[in-house]
Design a protein around this motif. Structure first.
Motif, PDB file in Angstrom:
ATOM      1  N   THR A 101       5.307   4.400  -8.493  1.00  0.00           N
ATOM      2  CA  THR A 101       3.994   5.061  -8.402  1.00  0.00           C
ATOM      3  C   THR A 101       2.885   4.125  -8.868  1.00  0.00           C
ATOM      4  O   THR A 101       1.853   3.975  -8.210  1.00  0.00           O
ATOM      5  CB  THR A 101       3.986   6.348  -9.264  1.00  0.00           C
ATOM      6  OG1 THR A 101       5.027   7.202  -8.797  1.00  0.00           O
ATOM      7  CG2 THR A 101       2.651   7.071  -9.167  1.00  0.00           C
ATOM      8  N   ASP A 102       3.112   3.497 -10.022  1.00  0.00           N
ATOM      9  CA  ASP A 102       2.110   2.572 -10.561  1.00  0.00           C
ATOM     10  C   ASP A 102       1.927   1.372  -9.635  1.00  0.00           C
ATOM     11  O   ASP A 102       0.799   0.915  -9.417  1.00  0.00           O
ATOM     12  CB  ASP A 102       2.509   2.116 -11.961  1.00  0.00           C
ATOM     13  CG  ASP A 102       1.512   1.116 -12.531  1.00  0.00           C
ATOM     14  OD1 ASP A 102       0.318   1.465 -12.627  1.00  0.00           O
ATOM     15  OD2 ASP A 102       1.918  -0.019 -12.848  1.00  0.00           O
TER      16      ASP A 102
ATOM     17  N   ARG B 139       2.361   1.204  -6.379  1.00  0.00           N
ATOM     18  CA  ARG B 139       1.592   1.597  -5.189  1.00  0.00           C
ATOM     19  C   ARG B 139       0.100   1.658  -5.517  1.00  0.00           C
ATOM     20  O   ARG B 139      -0.734   1.186  -4.742  1.00  0.00           O
ATOM     21  CB  ARG B 139       2.079   2.954  -4.652  1.00  0.00           C
ATOM     22  CG  ARG B 139       3.482   2.914  -4.062  1.00  0.00           C
ATOM     23  CD  ARG B 139       3.800   4.201  -3.283  1.00  0.00           C
ATOM     24  NE  ARG B 139       3.757   5.421  -4.084  1.00  0.00           N
ATOM     25  CZ  ARG B 139       4.789   5.905  -4.777  1.00  0.00           C
ATOM     26  NH1 ARG B 139       5.954   5.268  -4.778  1.00  0.00           N
ATOM     27  NH2 ARG B 139       4.670   7.036  -5.471  1.00  0.00           N
ATOM     28  N   ALA B 140      -0.208   2.210  -6.687  1.00  0.00           N
ATOM     29  CA  ALA B 140      -1.614   2.306  -7.114  1.00  0.00           C
ATOM     30  C   ALA B 140      -2.214   0.914  -7.329  1.00  0.00           C
ATOM     31  O   ALA B 140      -3.373   0.667  -6.991  1.00  0.00           O
ATOM     32  CB  ALA B 140      -1.712   3.134  -8.395  1.00  0.00           C
ATOM     33  N   ARG B 141      -1.399   0.019  -7.868  1.00  0.00           N
ATOM     34  CA  ARG B 141      -1.882  -1.354  -8.099  1.00  0.00           C
ATOM     35  C   ARG B 141      -2.195  -2.056  -6.787  1.00  0.00           C
ATOM     36  O   ARG B 141      -3.223  -2.714  -6.659  1.00  0.00           O
ATOM     37  CB  ARG B 141      -0.822  -2.160  -8.860  1.00  0.00           C
ATOM     38  CG  ARG B 141      -0.803  -1.883 -10.347  1.00  0.00           C
ATOM     39  CD  ARG B 141       0.386  -2.573 -11.008  1.00  0.00           C
ATOM     40  NE  ARG B 141       0.307  -2.437 -12.457  1.00  0.00           N
ATOM     41  CZ  ARG B 141      -0.303  -3.326 -13.256  1.00  0.00           C
ATOM     42  NH1 ARG B 141      -0.821  -4.416 -12.764  1.00  0.00           N
ATOM     43  NH2 ARG B 141      -0.366  -3.110 -14.561  1.00  0.00           N
TER      44      ARG B 141
ATOM     45  N   ARG C 248      -2.961  -0.703  -3.967  1.00  0.00           N
ATOM     46  CA  ARG C 248      -4.123  -0.046  -3.370  1.00  0.00           C
ATOM     47  C   ARG C 248      -5.424  -0.538  -4.021  1.00  0.00           C
ATOM     48  O   ARG C 248      -6.414  -0.764  -3.354  1.00  0.00           O
ATOM     49  CB  ARG C 248      -3.988   1.475  -3.522  1.00  0.00           C
ATOM     50  CG  ARG C 248      -4.915   2.270  -2.651  1.00  0.00           C
ATOM     51  CD  ARG C 248      -4.378   3.678  -2.467  1.00  0.00           C
ATOM     52  NE  ARG C 248      -4.150   4.366  -3.729  1.00  0.00           N
ATOM     53  CZ  ARG C 248      -2.994   4.925  -4.078  1.00  0.00           C
ATOM     54  NH1 ARG C 248      -1.960   4.876  -3.265  1.00  0.00           N
ATOM     55  NH2 ARG C 248      -2.874   5.533  -5.239  1.00  0.00           N
ATOM     56  N   ALA C 249      -5.374  -0.706  -5.354  1.00  0.00           N
ATOM     57  CA  ALA C 249      -6.573  -1.132  -6.094  1.00  0.00           C
ATOM     58  C   ALA C 249      -6.695  -2.651  -6.163  1.00  0.00           C
ATOM     59  O   ALA C 249      -7.586  -3.166  -6.831  1.00  0.00           O
ATOM     60  CB  ALA C 249      -6.530  -0.534  -7.508  1.00  0.00           C
TER      61      ALA C 249
ATOM     62  N   TYR D 114       0.968   0.267   1.325  1.00  0.00           N
ATOM     63  CA  TYR D 114       0.316   0.860   0.146  1.00  0.00           C
ATOM     64  C   TYR D 114      -1.183   0.599   0.060  1.00  0.00           C
ATOM     65  O   TYR D 114      -1.788   0.824  -0.982  1.00  0.00           O
ATOM     66  CB  TYR D 114       0.990   0.389  -1.162  1.00  0.00           C
ATOM     67  CG  TYR D 114       2.490   0.495  -1.134  1.00  0.00           C
ATOM     68  CD1 TYR D 114       3.122   1.704  -0.837  1.00  0.00           C
ATOM     69  CD2 TYR D 114       3.293  -0.616  -1.360  1.00  0.00           C
ATOM     70  CE1 TYR D 114       4.501   1.802  -0.785  1.00  0.00           C
ATOM     71  CE2 TYR D 114       4.669  -0.533  -1.315  1.00  0.00           C
ATOM     72  CZ  TYR D 114       5.272   0.676  -1.018  1.00  0.00           C
ATOM     73  OH  TYR D 114       6.636   0.759  -0.977  1.00  0.00           O
TER      74      TYR D 114
ATOM     75  N   LEU E 141      -4.278   5.434   0.782  1.00  0.00           N
ATOM     76  CA  LEU E 141      -3.790   6.453  -0.112  1.00  0.00           C
ATOM     77  C   LEU E 141      -2.620   7.182   0.539  1.00  0.00           C
ATOM     78  O   LEU E 141      -2.750   7.694   1.637  1.00  0.00           O
ATOM     79  CB  LEU E 141      -4.907   7.455  -0.422  1.00  0.00           C
ATOM     80  CG  LEU E 141      -4.897   7.917  -1.854  1.00  0.00           C
ATOM     81  CD1 LEU E 141      -6.107   7.330  -2.565  1.00  0.00           C
ATOM     82  CD2 LEU E 141      -4.902   9.421  -1.947  1.00  0.00           C
TER      83      LEU E 141
END
Ligand code: ATP
Ligand code: MG
Length: 205
Positions: free
Chosen positions: A171-172, A174-176, A178-179, A201, A204
């Motif tokens: 989860t982290d 994927r967020a990384r 994306r950002a 990724y 969203l």
């Protein structure tokens, strides 16, 4: 595999696979004297049907890339190739058929997930098919887990192992991605490259 072989099964969505998964598999291999660990990426995951999950083929490729250099690690296409929802009991039964009655099956899973399995349908059949290796993640109360297992007195064989505290999660990651924050050294480098190449990724999900 040899008669009386000990086979570890590391199931997961692996969306994406990361060092937490690999350290866990290696630790289980050594602590339980396993002959091999079979990584089993899920097809359509039973508990993530509401989320957008990366296509199984991409998750399979990433798992192969991450494990290719380790002769004790293998990847199975069993769940990836099976249409629809996959239940752990079906996978374990397929492996039992594939490897024969003398191969001992060890299902490696997060200690958080093991308690979901104990309460599943077919729990009794699962208990006959495999020993569980429950892996504790950072912040997990190992003693409380052992105590509640004893109190529940199921037929489940659950062994607990501790892995070095790796606060890494898919989860982290994927967020990384994306950002556009760093992901190097949290996953094997070929996986980082594959994510970049396929543009995974970025949206969203
Ligand atoms: P997500 O964040 O999407 O839930 P995840 O990082 O938990 O992903 P999964 O594919 O769901 O990855 O996990 C596969 C298995 O690996 C599960 O049994 C899970 O408990 C375990 N696991 C995940 N991350 C770690 C970690 N950092 N250390 C040890 N075990 C882990
Ligand atoms: Mg998870």
């Amino acid at each position: 595999m040899r008669v009386g072989a000990r086979l570890g099964i590391m199931g997961g969505t692996f969306d994406p696979i990361h060092l937490g998964h690999l350290v866990t598999a290696e630790e289980a291999l050594v602590q339980f004297n396993l002959d091999r660990v079979l990584f089993m990426p899920t097809g359509l995951p039973a508990f993530k049907v509401d989320d957008t999950v990366t296509p199984a083929e991409d998750r399979y490729v990433m798992t192969v890339l991450a494990t290719a250099s380790n002769p004790d690690f293998d990847v199975s296409r069993l769940e990836v190739d099976r249409p629809g929802l996959t239940y752990t009991v079906d996978t374990l039964e397929a492996l039992r058929t594939l490897y024969g009655p003398t191969t001992e099956l060890f299902f490696i899973t997060g200690a958080d997930a093991v308690w979901e399995i104990v309460t599943w349908r077919d729990a009794e059949r699962i208990a006959d098919l495999a020993t569980f290796i429950a892996v504790t993640r950072p912040g997990y109360d190992l003693d409380a887990a052992r105590r509640s297992h004893e109190e529940a007195s199921t037929r489940f064989r659950i062994e607990y192992i501790e892995v070095p505290s790796l606060a890494i999660s898919s989860t982290d990651l994927r967020a990384r991605v994306r950002a556009r924050r760093p992901v190097h050294y949290l996953m094997p480098e070929p996986v980082v490259a594959y994510i970049d190449k396929r543009g995974l990724y970025r949206e969203l999900g």
